[in-house]
Write an enzyme that holds these catalytic residues in place. Structure first.
Site, PDB file in Angstrom:
ATOM      1  N   LYS A 141      43.030  52.184 -48.750  1.00 52.33           N
ATOM      2  CA  LYS A 141      44.145  52.915 -47.853  1.00 52.33           C
ATOM      3  C   LYS A 141      43.681  54.199 -47.315  1.00 52.33           C
ATOM      4  O   LYS A 141      44.476  54.569 -46.499  1.00 52.33           O
ATOM      5  CB  LYS A 141      45.354  52.567 -48.532  1.00 52.33           C
ATOM      6  CG  LYS A 141      45.926  51.124 -48.560  1.00 52.33           C
ATOM      7  CD  LYS A 141      47.400  51.015 -48.952  1.00 52.33           C
ATOM      8  CE  LYS A 141      47.961  49.702 -48.779  1.00 52.33           C
ATOM      9  NZ  LYS A 141      49.308  49.373 -49.352  1.00 52.33           N
ATOM     10  N   LYS A 159      49.248  41.741 -40.730  1.00 51.56           N
ATOM     11  CA  LYS A 159      49.977  42.577 -39.714  1.00 51.56           C
ATOM     12  C   LYS A 159      49.088  43.654 -39.368  1.00 51.56           C
ATOM     13  O   LYS A 159      48.963  43.848 -38.003  1.00 51.56           O
ATOM     14  CB  LYS A 159      51.138  43.048 -40.657  1.00 51.56           C
ATOM     15  CG  LYS A 159      52.104  43.767 -39.561  1.00 51.56           C
ATOM     16  CD  LYS A 159      53.205  42.613 -39.695  1.00 51.56           C
ATOM     17  CE  LYS A 159      53.937  42.400 -38.348  1.00 51.56           C
ATOM     18  NZ  LYS A 159      54.642  41.486 -38.130  1.00 51.56           N
ATOM     19  N   LYS A 203      41.334  37.702 -42.717  1.00 57.34           N
ATOM     20  CA  LYS A 203      42.506  37.298 -43.274  1.00 57.34           C
ATOM     21  C   LYS A 203      43.684  37.704 -42.143  1.00 57.34           C
ATOM     22  O   LYS A 203      43.776  38.697 -41.744  1.00 57.34           O
ATOM     23  CB  LYS A 203      42.809  37.931 -44.453  1.00 57.34           C
ATOM     24  CG  LYS A 203      43.005  36.995 -45.382  1.00 57.34           C
ATOM     25  CD  LYS A 203      43.329  37.770 -46.901  1.00 57.34           C
ATOM     26  CE  LYS A 203      44.701  38.165 -47.158  1.00 57.34           C
ATOM     27  NZ  LYS A 203      45.142  38.657 -48.260  1.00 57.34           N
TER      28      LYS A 203
END
Ligand code: TRP
Length: 342
Positions: A118, A204, A201
């Site tokens: 992240k 969002k 995958k």
């Protein structure tokens, strides 16, 4: 009923990252949660405290938390059978997280891959300390309830592993306190891929919205997205993750929704075209999601009732969490708190 249950316990949560759950959240997680309710004493929660590890708009967060809860219920979480609650309603999560922070090594926390991923773009410098301590809060979420299993996606495996390590460490230092939880990771078929980019995958944050199927989208949009799904230049309907990821994804979606094994579907589509498969997938998806969407909207139309259900869930959760925390506080050497003093 939940407090006296002798069924093994499971606990899980999903971040309210968007306006709607997507098909990957639904087929990969929610459907399994719903199934687990009969065999397990199940607790499900909305990790709103994890959500604020990155900046959130307060009004939006509140909305999303309600929307997520409504979708869980509409998708089949039975609030009478299971315990459904919002993380921030149970202060013991933050309280146990602090204790766990204090038994986690800085190096150990630094090796968590989600934080590294992240912060890969923006750098750790601009990340919050909350994002860094995210895994210890997650360990607290789990360990408070002494569950046997934690149904999560493969991406959460390392976090459950850390929870196990911290549970063992605490038990070793302070005496038997926590149950060592196991990650329940679903089989490959439950993983849904992006319709436009079928090697990633469904998520969002993935490509554009075209790859995503949202529970709360208009059924027409959903059908259109499935019909525009990327396939390949051939015409044969076959299951092959390597060479035909798009068709394989559609087959797996259909298989999960209909309960028919993929090889049975492949035989049924022998000689048919991609268009046929897409129409059937679109029909299956829409007919499954439409009632969930309708029920979600109904629940959202009465936010006071929804909040009441969540308050009831939080009270059930606290009844368990408070006991574990009191035990932990005592074991680490905190003075017992006094009752009301006059
Ligand atoms: N980290 C999980 C996710 O991103 C959400 C989560 C928070 C969770 N705490 C948890 C999942 C405890 C299982 C158990 O989806």
């Amino acid at each position: 009923m939940t407090e006296t249950s002798t069924r093994p316990r499971v606990l899980s949560g999903m971040q309210p990252s968007g306006e709607s759950l997507h098909l990957g959240n639904y087929l990969g997680a929610l459907v399994n949660w719903v199934k687990s309710q009969d065999d397990y004493e199940a607790l499900f929660f909305i990790p709103d405290m994890h959500a604020i590890t990155v900046p959130q708009d307060p009004a939006e967060l509140r909305e999303r938390t309600r929307k997520t809860a409504a979708q869980y219920i509409a998708g089949g979480i039975d609030v009478h059978k299971s315990t459904l609650f919002v993380q921030s309603h149970v202060p013991e999560h933050a309280q146990l997280a602090w204790v766990l922070n204090c038994i986690t090594g800085f190096g150990e926390a630094s090796r968590m891959t989600q934080f590294k991923d992240k912060t890969a773009k923006g750098g750790a410098e601009s990340a919050s300390v909350g994002l860094f301590t995210y895994p210890m809060l997650m360990a607290a979420d789990i360990l408070l309830y002494r569950p046997h299993g934690v149904p999560v996606g493969d991406d959460q495996r390392q976090h459950v592993e850390l929870s196990r390590d911290l549970a063992k460490r605490f038990n070793h230092r302070f005496g038997e306190t926590f149950v060592i939880p196991e990650a329940f990771i679903p089989a490959e078929g439950a993983r849904i891929y992006d319709l436009q980019n079928p090697t990633s995958k469904m998520s969002k944050s993935a490509s554009g919205p075209g790859g995503l199927i949202n529970l709360m989208d208009d059924p027409k949009i959903t059908a259109k997205r499935i019909k525009s799904a990327v396939t390949d230049a051939e015409t044969v309907i076959a299951h092959d993750r390597e060479s035909k990821p798009g068709v394989t994804n559609l087959l797996e979606i259909l298989s999960t929704l209909t309960g028919k094994p993929v090889d049975v579907l492949v035989a049924e589509y022998d000689g048919k075209m991609y268009g046929h498969l897409k129409v059937d997938v679109a029909d299956a998806v829409v007919s499954r999601l439409e009632p969930i969407r309708a029920r979600t909207l109904e629940l959202l139309a009465d936010p006071a009732e929804l909040d009441r259900l969540l308050a009831h869930g939080a009270a059930k959760a606290r009844a368990i969490a408070a006991g574990t925390l009191a035990d932990v506080y005592d074991k680490v050497g905190f003075l017992p708190p006094l009752g009301p003093v006059d």
